[in-house]
Design a protein around this motif. Structure first.
Motif, PDB file in Angstrom:
ATOM      1  N   LEU A  79       0.826  -1.211   0.000  1.00 48.30           N
ATOM      2  CA  LEU A  79       0.000   0.000   0.000  1.00 48.30           C
ATOM      3  C   LEU A  79       0.860   1.262   0.000  1.00 48.30           C
ATOM      4  O   LEU A  79       0.520   2.254  -0.651  1.00 48.30           O
ATOM      5  CB  LEU A  79      -0.943  -0.008   1.207  1.00 48.30           C
ATOM      6  CG  LEU A  79      -2.071  -1.046   1.149  1.00 48.30           C
ATOM      7  CD1 LEU A  79      -2.867  -1.042   2.452  1.00 48.30           C
ATOM      8  CD2 LEU A  79      -2.987  -0.793  -0.042  1.00 48.30           C
ATOM      9  N   ALA A  80       1.971   1.230   0.723  1.00 45.15           N
ATOM     10  CA  ALA A  80       2.891   2.371   0.699  1.00 45.15           C
ATOM     11  C   ALA A  80       3.449   2.580  -0.701  1.00 45.15           C
ATOM     12  O   ALA A  80       3.575   3.719  -1.178  1.00 45.15           O
ATOM     13  CB  ALA A  80       4.033   2.146   1.696  1.00 45.15           C
ATOM     14  N   LEU A  81       3.750   1.493  -1.389  1.00 41.08           N
ATOM     15  CA  LEU A  81       4.248   1.595  -2.763  1.00 41.08           C
ATOM     16  C   LEU A  81       3.176   2.140  -3.699  1.00 41.08           C
ATOM     17  O   LEU A  81       3.465   2.923  -4.607  1.00 41.08           O
ATOM     18  CB  LEU A  81       4.713   0.221  -3.252  1.00 41.08           C
ATOM     19  CG  LEU A  81       5.999  -0.314  -2.640  1.00 41.08           C
ATOM     20  CD1 LEU A  81       6.243  -1.747  -3.107  1.00 41.08           C
ATOM     21  CD2 LEU A  81       7.193   0.564  -3.033  1.00 41.08           C
ATOM     22  N   VAL A  82       1.921   1.725  -3.488  1.00 49.02           N
ATOM     23  CA  VAL A  82       0.818   2.230  -4.306  1.00 49.02           C
ATOM     24  C   VAL A  82       0.695   3.747  -4.148  1.00 49.02           C
ATOM     25  O   VAL A  82       0.581   4.489  -5.132  1.00 49.02           O
ATOM     26  CB  VAL A  82      -0.511   1.552  -3.922  1.00 49.02           C
ATOM     27  CG1 VAL A  82      -1.697   2.264  -4.575  1.00 49.02           C
ATOM     28  CG2 VAL A  82      -0.504   0.091  -4.345  1.00 49.02           C
ATOM     29  N   LEU A  83       0.728   4.241  -2.901  1.00 48.00           N
ATOM     30  CA  LEU A  83       0.611   5.674  -2.646  1.00 48.00           C
ATOM     31  C   LEU A  83       1.761   6.442  -3.289  1.00 48.00           C
ATOM     32  O   LEU A  83       1.557   7.488  -3.910  1.00 48.00           O
ATOM     33  CB  LEU A  83       0.580   5.940  -1.138  1.00 48.00           C
ATOM     34  CG  LEU A  83      -0.679   5.456  -0.406  1.00 48.00           C
ATOM     35  CD1 LEU A  83      -0.513   5.630   1.105  1.00 48.00           C
ATOM     36  CD2 LEU A  83      -1.907   6.206  -0.899  1.00 48.00           C
ATOM     37  N   TYR A  84       2.973   5.909  -3.139  1.00 49.85           N
ATOM     38  CA  TYR A  84       4.131   6.604  -3.704  1.00 49.85           C
ATOM     39  C   TYR A  84       4.083   6.629  -5.223  1.00 49.85           C
ATOM     40  O   TYR A  84       4.289   7.671  -5.852  1.00 49.85           O
ATOM     41  CB  TYR A  84       5.425   5.924  -3.229  1.00 49.85           C
ATOM     42  CG  TYR A  84       6.668   6.557  -3.817  1.00 49.85           C
ATOM     43  CD1 TYR A  84       7.032   7.849  -3.476  1.00 49.85           C
ATOM     44  CD2 TYR A  84       7.464   5.861  -4.720  1.00 49.85           C
ATOM     45  CE1 TYR A  84       8.168   8.442  -4.013  1.00 49.85           C
ATOM     46  CE2 TYR A  84       8.593   6.447  -5.266  1.00 49.85           C
ATOM     47  CZ  TYR A  84       8.944   7.737  -4.910  1.00 49.85           C
ATOM     48  OH  TYR A  84      10.052   8.325  -5.458  1.00 49.85           O
ATOM     49  N   ASN A  85       3.778   5.487  -5.828  1.00 45.60           N
ATOM     50  CA  ASN A  85       3.731   5.433  -7.283  1.00 45.60           C
ATOM     51  C   ASN A  85       2.554   6.222  -7.844  1.00 45.60           C
ATOM     52  O   ASN A  85       2.642   6.792  -8.932  1.00 45.60           O
ATOM     53  CB  ASN A  85       3.677   3.977  -7.748  1.00 45.60           C
ATOM     54  CG  ASN A  85       5.027   3.303  -7.680  1.00 45.60           C
ATOM     55  OD1 ASN A  85       5.856   3.448  -8.570  1.00 45.60           O
ATOM     56  ND2 ASN A  85       5.278   2.560  -6.611  1.00 45.60           N
ATOM     57  N   GLY A  86       1.427   6.278  -7.094  1.00 49.27           N
ATOM     58  CA  GLY A  86       0.309   7.109  -7.517  1.00 49.27           C
ATOM     59  C   GLY A  86       0.659   8.588  -7.492  1.00 49.27           C
ATOM     60  O   GLY A  86       0.300   9.348  -8.400  1.00 49.27           O
ATOM     61  N   TRP A  87       1.396   8.996  -6.454  1.00 48.09           N
ATOM     62  CA  TRP A  87       1.860  10.383  -6.376  1.00 48.09           C
ATOM     63  C   TRP A  87       2.763  10.734  -7.547  1.00 48.09           C
ATOM     64  O   TRP A  87       2.671  11.829  -8.119  1.00 48.09           O
ATOM     65  CB  TRP A  87       2.589  10.588  -5.055  1.00 48.09           C
ATOM     66  CG  TRP A  87       3.339  11.883  -4.962  1.00 48.09           C
ATOM     67  CD1 TRP A  87       2.825  13.131  -4.771  1.00 48.09           C
ATOM     68  CD2 TRP A  87       4.759  12.051  -5.067  1.00 48.09           C
ATOM     69  NE1 TRP A  87       3.824  14.067  -4.745  1.00 48.09           N
ATOM     70  CE2 TRP A  87       5.021  13.441  -4.921  1.00 48.09           C
ATOM     71  CE3 TRP A  87       5.826  11.171  -5.251  1.00 48.09           C
ATOM     72  CZ2 TRP A  87       6.302  13.952  -4.972  1.00 48.09           C
ATOM     73  CZ3 TRP A  87       7.112  11.686  -5.293  1.00 48.09           C
ATOM     74  CH2 TRP A  87       7.346  13.060  -5.153  1.00 48.09           C
TER      75      TRP A  87
END
Length: 251
Positions: free
Chosen positions: A111-119
């Motif tokens: 989930l942390a990776l999803v947030l970072y890559n979405g940003w």
């Protein structure tokens, strides 16, 4: 293992190999939740078994990426050395944690990776920001450290951390960053597999069948990756991580 089981695992390996080649990650991120959801493997066994497929997939994908975009082996060496040392630490920690703790840590990681890559999708591209500084040896070693710890803990090689940092911080193209990340991931996935195997957390029969399928298809993913625009490839990568997170939460 029955012949039908072998064929099913090879077919799954074909799908995972394509995904691994496409995103430069060896297929482990999607293999782990799928092995838990489809086959009922606990988190440790899923990670260890997925690594049997990931290690040869990473080797083949690295060769293919280097054929298309020559890898800077000096940078790759710094990343690989740091990643190897810290993956050994992370793998030994993971092997002694409970399955439930490991699964929730893995979900949080995704989930942390999803947030970072979405940003990153809404952030100006490196080209729009102007020239980016070339990474120093110290910066690469620091990146290899964090990527190695994550790779050892979660059996994913650390490429999912290294790739977005190399693109967003240092302005490397997605495919060049994925090639460097694969070079870093190879030794760290090897030592992680050895650690999980030493703790009896690997299903070798299933892993080898997955590996056969992955080796047959990973070149397709690499070919597709080089044909896609950078932004589209990053969007697909973000969606892929989100799907993995949902899969593990459903387990």
């Amino acid at each position: 293992m029955l012949l039908t089981d072998v064929l099913i695992n090879i077919g799954l390996g074909l799908c995972l190999g394509t995904i691994g080649g496409l995103f430069g990650i060896g297929g482990g991120l999607v293999a782990i939740p799928m092995l838990g959801l489809l086959f009922g493997l606990d988190q440790h066994l899923a990670q260890g078994t997925a690594l049997v497929m990931v290690v040869p997939n990473v080797m083949l994908a690295l060769w293919r990426y280097n054929q298309r975009n020559r890898i800077n082996w000096r940078w790759a060496g710094v990343l690989a050395l740091a990643g190897f040392c810290w993956a050994l630490v992370g793998a030994n920690v993971a092997a002694n944690l409970s399955n439930e703790v490991m699964r929730y840590l893995f979900v949080g990681f995704l989930l942390a990776l999803v947030l970072y890559n979405g940003w990153r999708l809404y952030r100006p591209s490196p080209a729009e920001l102007g020239a980016q500084p070339a990474p120093s040896a110290r910066q690469l070693a620091l990146l290899g450290t964090f990527s190695g710890i994550a790779g050892g803990l979660f059996g994913v090689g650390g490429a999912v951390i290294a790739t977005p940092v190399l693109t967003s911080v240092f302005g490397l193209s997605q495919v060049v960053a994925q090639g460097l990340s694969l070079a870093m991931a190879l030794p760290s996935t090897g030592v992680t597999l050895a650690t999980f195997a030493a703790h009896g957390q690997v299903d070798w029969g299933m892993g080898l069948a997955l590996s056969c399928g992955g080796l047959l298809s990973i070149s397709w993913g690499v070919r597709i990756a080089h044909a896609l625009p950078d932004k589209l490839l990053r969007s697909l990568f973000c969606g892929f991580l989100l799907a993995c997170s949902v899969g593990l939460l459903l387990q």
